[in-house]
Design a protein around this motif. Structure first.
Motif, PDB file in Angstrom:
ATOM      1  N   GLU A  13      12.645   3.795   1.700  1.00 43.00           N
ATOM      2  CA  GLU A  13      13.417   4.376   2.753  1.00 43.00           C
ATOM      3  C   GLU A  13      14.320   3.621   3.722  1.00 43.00           C
ATOM      4  O   GLU A  13      15.164   3.830   4.687  1.00 43.00           O
ATOM      5  N   GLN A  44       9.288  -0.833   1.298  1.00 39.64           N
ATOM      6  CA  GLN A  44       8.508  -0.442   0.389  1.00 39.64           C
ATOM      7  C   GLN A  44       8.335   0.913  -0.033  1.00 39.64           C
ATOM      8  O   GLN A  44       8.368   1.184  -1.431  1.00 39.64           O
ATOM      9  N   HIS A  45       8.692   1.971   0.704  1.00 39.67           N
ATOM     10  CA  HIS A  45       8.797   3.254   0.541  1.00 39.67           C
ATOM     11  C   HIS A  45      10.307   3.645   0.016  1.00 39.67           C
ATOM     12  O   HIS A  45      10.648   4.933   0.058  1.00 39.67           O
ATOM     13  N   ARG A  74       7.930  -1.947   5.890  1.00 40.18           N
ATOM     14  CA  ARG A  74       7.139  -0.721   5.130  1.00 40.18           C
ATOM     15  C   ARG A  74       8.001   0.289   4.744  1.00 40.18           C
ATOM     16  O   ARG A  74       7.900   0.845   3.562  1.00 40.18           O
ATOM     17  N   LYS A  75       9.061   0.623   5.424  1.00 42.98           N
ATOM     18  CA  LYS A  75      10.057   1.409   4.869  1.00 42.98           C
ATOM     19  C   LYS A  75      10.706   1.121   3.724  1.00 42.98           C
ATOM     20  O   LYS A  75      11.122   1.757   2.836  1.00 42.98           O
TER      21      LYS A  75
END
Lengths: 410, 179
Positions: A96, A93-94, A90-91
């Motif tokens: 990060e 994806q963003h 998810r990180k």
């Protein structure tokens, strides 16, 4: 005496011959029907496969099993992957994360935790329905996402078939792992949304939030019994990714984690390849079995004809027309064919569940991929046609018969 | 009419020609004003079915059919079909065995059923090929009594070697004399 009556008497009075003929043909019909139904069921995967991601991450397994376990709701309960890995992705994806070149556009959690009747309940989040462009969103026909505890969204088929509406409570049995066979206390979920029809496995699935799913594990099992990661697990992550960034993602998942990434289109191609070889082999075997059945009838009819040559000549002598004899033989073919098809269909119906159980993962769940006995209709039509043709062979021989010569000296 | 003569002289062939089972190379067979050679195969079959009764020396019956079913094979009578056939079986003394499979009958009994099959539909012509040659005196008498007592308008043509039955015929043709 009518040709039909002659045919019925000829078949019923020669019980043993007729029994073995019907048995042989019905076994051919059942075998061919089983093959055909297995093929149709197996092929139905490609139609029912859930749409909506480019890649799937799951515990290390064969690619096709991950594909079918996640996007077709098949097989045993899948192994777990750590929730922490999902959070890392998810990180990514963003933007990060560490591997900024992974190209992840969306990552969706996926955790089985219950069954409503035979339909699987999946813990996920809203990203399951709101896909990154250009992938179309999964729309709701009614209601909204189950964002709160004890809420659930259901597929359109379940809503229709089980007559469930928004606001209804449904009773769900926990489904928490393949080794957990004991019965856990059931729980209730309130329906907050009904999905639009997708004509895929999602119509036969239920969706709740991941927290809800993990809570069910927490309420029923000790942390240590689930995995080394405790309750912080998922079964799969569904991923949307940029096409050019496969290698970094594969390197990231396959080489540095306990999980494995598979690419949906690649696995579908492999599955199609397997189905195609299976189809050709199945078709060949089906044709051989039908041919064998047809030959059994031909041999039966020719042997019977040899035994009845004189009697046929007597019938001709007392005024039976060639057409009446032909009708008699044709009726015998039809009656043998129809009786054998009925018996074969019965065998087919009785044996198919056993065959399906024996093949296991080789066939999808019939809850969403329908398999009815009527799928064997083409086999029945071919069989009746084959028995009629086989029954007609004696008539061709009979046409060359000289009644005067056959009766001379009688 | 009785036709007699040595084996191989053509007695059975003559019966088969009359029945229209095959056609002569020369000449014509005319039955009831109809030249068989001009009729189609189906028309000849229809003529046999309605007007010609045939009794062979043996293997007259369909083995897996009962006595009554064999007797019904050539008869046409709609609802009355079974009644006619039972009457015919009565005449040859076989009504008690009407439900028995014909394969289990003796040769004499089979011949009697073959006669009943002919009696059940009142043909214009009855062709009998050696109907008594393998039978004992009793069965031979039953068969011949049934045939001789056919209605007067029925033509009976019998081929036989059996000297026991010659006295029953008013007209005898000896093929050996013709040749």
């Amino acid at each position: 005496m009518t040709p039909l009556r002659l045919a019925i008497l000829n078949l019923t009075r020669r019980k043993l011959t007729t029994f073995f003929a019907v048995l042989s043909i019905s076994i051919s019909v059942a075998s061919s029907g089983l093959l055909l139904r297995s093929y149709i069921l197996s092929n139905s995967r490609l139609a029912t496969l859930g749409k909506g991601c480019d890649a799937v991450v799951g515990a290390k397994n064969s690619g096709i099993e991950i594909l079918l376990g996640s996007l077709n709701g098949e097989g045993d309960f899948p192994d777990f992957v750590p929730y922490a890995l999902f959070e890392s992705l998810r990180k990514e994806q963003h933007g990060e994360g560490v591997y900024v070149s992974s190209g992840i556009k969306s990552v969706i959690p996926f955790l089985y935790f219950g069954k409503f009747k035979n339909y699987r309940v999946i813990g996920t989040d809203e990203s399951f329905f709101k896909r990154p462009q250009p992938a179309p969103d999964l729309d709701f026909a009614q209601g909204t996402w189950a964002a709160n505890p004890d809420e659930v969204v259901i597929g359109s088929y379940i809503a229709d078939k089980e007559n469930v509406r928004i606001g209804d409570y449904i009773t769900v049995s926990p489904w928490l792992g393949k080794s957990e066979e004991r019965k856990f206390p059931e729980f209730k979920l309130k329906v907050t949304g009904i999905l639009d029809r997708t004509k895929t496995v999602w119509d036969y699935s239920l969706f709740s939030n991941v927290k809800q799913a993990q809570d069910i594990y927490r309420q029923n099992l000790d942390s240590a019994k689930i995995s080394i990661w405790g309750y912080n697990v998922l079964n799969y992550f569904l991923i949307y990714t940029d096409f050019g960034s496969r290698k970094p993602l594969t390197d990231l998942i396959n080489k540095r984690t306990v999980a494995q990434v598979i690419y949906v289109n690649e696995e579908i191609s492999k599955l199609e390849g397997l189905l195609s070889s299976g189809k050709n082999l199945g078709l060949f075997i089906t044709l051989m079995i039908i041919l064998l059945g047809g030959l059994v009838v031909s041999v039966l009819m020719i042997t019977r004809f040899d035994a009845m040559k004189i009697q046929l000549a007597v019938l001709r002598a007392i005024g039976y027309k060639k057409g009446e004899i032909a009708k008699w033989l044709l009726w015998e073919g039809i009656l043998l064919g129809v009786t054998s098809c009925l018996a074969g269909a019965l065998f087919d119906m009785m044996l198919f569940p056993a065959l399906k159980g024996a093949i296991g993962m080789g066939l999808p769940e019939t809850v969403f991929a329908s398999s009815t006995i009527f799928q064997s209709i083409p086999i029945w039509i071919i069989t009746i046609a084959a028995t009629c043709i086989a029954a007609y062979i004696p008539f061709v021989i009979f046409n060359t018969l000289n009644v005067h010569d056959s009766l001379r000296g009688l | 009419m009785l036709i007699k003569g040595p084996s191989g002289i053509g007695k059975t062939t003559l019966l088969h020609l009359i029945a229209g089972l095959f056609l002569p190379d020369e000449g014509e067979v005319i039955i009831g004003g109809k030249a068989l050679g001009k009729l189609s195969d189906n028309e000849r079959s229809e003529l046999r079915r309605s007007s010609v009764g045939i009794i062979f020396q043996k293997l007259n019956l369909i083995e897996h059919l009962t006595v009554l079913e064999n007797a019904e094979l050539q008869a046409r009578g709609g609802k009355d079909l079974t009644g006619k056939s039972m009457n015919a079986l009565e005449k040859v003394g076989m009504s008690a065995l009407s439900g028995q499979l014909s394969a289990s009958l003796s040769l004499g009994e089979q011949q009697r059923v073959a006669v009943a099959r002919v009696l059940s539909f009142s043909p214009d012509i009855v062709l009998a090929d050696e109907p008594t040659s393998s039978l004992d005196e009793n069965n031979s008498n039953i068969i011949m009594d049934s045939l001789i007592n056919l209605p007067e308008e029925t033509t009976l043509i019998t081929v036989s070697h059996d000297h026991r039955i010659e006295k029953r015929f008013s007209r005898i043709i000896n093929f050996s004399e013709l040749s």
